[in-house]
Design an enzyme around this catalytic site. Structure first.
Site, short mmCIF file in Angstrom:
data_model
loop_
_atom_site.label_atom_id
_atom_site.label_comp_id
_atom_site.label_asym_id
_atom_site.label_seq_id
_atom_site.Cartn_x
_atom_site.Cartn_y
_atom_site.Cartn_z
NE ARG A 234 -2.17 -11.06 0.72
CZ ARG A 234 -3.35 -10.99 1.32
NH1 ARG A 234 -4.41 -11.57 0.79
NH2 ARG A 234 -3.46 -10.34 2.47
NE ARG B 138 -3.56 -2.65 0.61
CZ ARG B 138 -4.20 -3.40 -0.25
NH1 ARG B 138 -4.03 -3.24 -1.54
NH2 ARG B 138 -5.04 -4.34 0.16
CG ASP C 49 -9.11 -9.32 6.80
OD1 ASP C 49 -8.77 -8.17 6.49
OD2 ASP C 49 -8.83 -10.32 6.11
CE LYS D 238 -1.94 -9.43 6.13
NZ LYS D 238 -2.23 -8.05 5.69
CG HIS D 239 -5.66 -13.28 6.87
ND1 HIS D 239 -4.72 -13.61 5.91
CD2 HIS D 239 -5.94 -11.97 6.66
CE1 HIS D 239 -4.45 -12.56 5.15
NE2 HIS D 239 -5.18 -11.54 5.58
CG HIS E 134 -11.57 -9.14 -0.61
ND1 HIS E 134 -10.49 -9.96 -0.69
CD2 HIS E 134 -11.16 -8.01 0.01
CE1 HIS E 134 -9.45 -9.36 -0.14
NE2 HIS E 134 -9.83 -8.18 0.30
#
Length: 435
Positions: free
Chosen positions: A215, A154, A331, A245-246, A258
């Protein structure tokens, strides 16, 4: 019209939700060198070992109920500066600027995203984080970022382009995971960011996994666990908090949380062997926070609720079996996986009842805040339970030197540190050793 927020932390960064737009008891069979037994790690989280316990209690004692409820939240605020007026802020929080939203609700933290117009250049981010901290004079903020590197970055292109977890995992050398995390942590801290939602502790055992994949450090828990442990050390070397995570594991799914609600059919013994080792390893290295997954594991909790809302998973497995006493974060609460069954207010309340301390990115902040506040006032969430979560958050802040006063980031220092030749050499070394 309010744009739907991109999920913050199980996000692929490129898939169903693009980062560029606001879219919708003892663990068995673990490698002991990578994952100390829960009995050895119980009570050893950074948050529970804070030397400034009296300071934490003093701060807690002077907080109002509204202050305490605010501490449980980490929203997205819109704009490149603390005093930027944004229609998104007005629509979501009833005030125009990030600074006014912080002053109004007194959240425990904020999380930064490019799609929220938070990330333009180094000096701008430094000014933003300093401005946000100035708006929270009583209790400094956790300023979070979802900076895993690789697919989820990000803060790109401001920070050093570090290889993602799968590349680091392919080297077989945990010391490189530690060095990569230290570089990332140093750069985030220079920007005024004090909490990274990394490392990913999932074991990617399903090659069709659409949301974790590269990831993760790999598909073998005995190899992933030491990588996760080393990364936690690296973040702590840099002086920032980190988040595994997660939980309880998002590695064996072919559904993206998502857009849907993944169901993972691992038995307790399978979970012990496949999913738990990296989390136990992170706890053994005093991980500050652990993020929940919006996944259903019916053999661990037959209720059908996702782990984020599951007391048997978050309190039973994470707190009691693995001995984690630090902060449990959700999350992103704007993700479909957690919104299938309950309304946004009820989700926030149920998460706290399950064992969560930090509510990340609620899609309707006033509704979630109001629901939790009402639950506390009615006794649905006891004062003792509320204090438990707030105390953990304050202990985390104290452990990372954030409780007395917020650090002030220096833009000149940030420009010197970010993408430095020394940091780029670490990235180059990892890429050279990748297999």
């Amino acid at each position: 019209m309010i744009a739907t927020m991109v999920a913050g932390c199980a996000g692929t960064g490129a898939g169903a939700a693009s980062p560029d737009r606001p879219a919708a008891g003892q663990v068995s069979d673990m490698a002991t060198s990578a994952a100390p037994s829960p009995s050895a790690t119980s009570g050893t989280s950074a948050a529970s070992a804070t030397p400034g316990a009296s300071k934490v209690e003093a701060v807690l004692a002077r907080m109002s109920v509204e202050d305490k409820v605010g501490q449980l939240f980490m929203p997205v605020l819109y704009g490149p500066a603390a005093n930027t007026v944004s229609g998104e802020n007005q629509a979501r929080f009833g005030v125009g600027t990030p600074a006014k939203a912080v002053a109004k609700y007194r959240p425990g933290g904020v999380i930064l995203f490019p799609w929220a117009d938070n990330v333009k250049n180094v000096r701008q981010v430094v000014a933003l984080t300093n401005g946000l901290q100035k708006a929270s004079p009583e209790i400094p903020l956790l300023v979070g970022a979802d900076q895993e590197n690789g697919r989820v970055s990000r803060m790109a292109p401001l920070v050093t382009e570090m290889p993602g977890a799968s590349v680091i995992g392919s080297t077989g050398d945990p010391s490189l995971a530690r060095r990569a995390a230290k570089v990332t942590g140093i750069e985030l801290r220079a920007l005024g960011i004090n909490l990274d939602f990394a490392p990913v502790a999932d074991v990617n055992i399903n090659p069709r996994n659409p949301v974790i994949g590269p990831r993760a450090y790999g598909s073998d828990p005995k190899k992933v666990a030491p990588m996760v442990a080393a990364a936690v050390q690296g973040f702590h070397d840099a002086g920032i908090a980190s988040t595994a995570k997660h939980f309880p594991g998002h590695g064996d799914t072919n559904v993206d949380s998502h857009s849907g609600l993944p169901v993972i059919q691992h038995s307790l013994s399978q979970w012990n062997k496949l999913d738990a080792p990296p989390f136990a390893a992170a706890i053994g290295k005093n991980i500050d926070a652990i993020m929940s997954a919006h996944v259903v594991m019916p053999k661990l909790d037959p209720s059908g609720d996702p782990a984020t809302l599951s007391k048997p998973i978050l309190t039973g497995l994470l707190r009691e079996k693995l001995g984690f006493n630090g902060v449990v974060s959700t999350d992103a609460l704007d993700m479909a996986g957690v919104r299938k069954k309950y309304g946004d207010g009820q989700v926030a309340v149920r998460a706290i009842q399950a064992g969560v301390d930090l509510l990340l990115m609620p899609p309707d902040f006033p509704k979630a805040y109001g629901a939790v506040l009402a639950a506390v006032k009615s006794g649905k969430i006891s004062t003792a339970r509320l204090d438990q979560s707030v105390r953990r958050l304050l202990k985390l802040k104290a452990a990372r030197g954030l409780l007395d006063r917020a650090p002030v980031a220096d833009p000149a220092e940030a420009e010197r540190v970010l993408r430095s030749a020394e940091h780029r050499k670490v990235a180059q070394l990892i890429n050279e050793r990748a297999r």
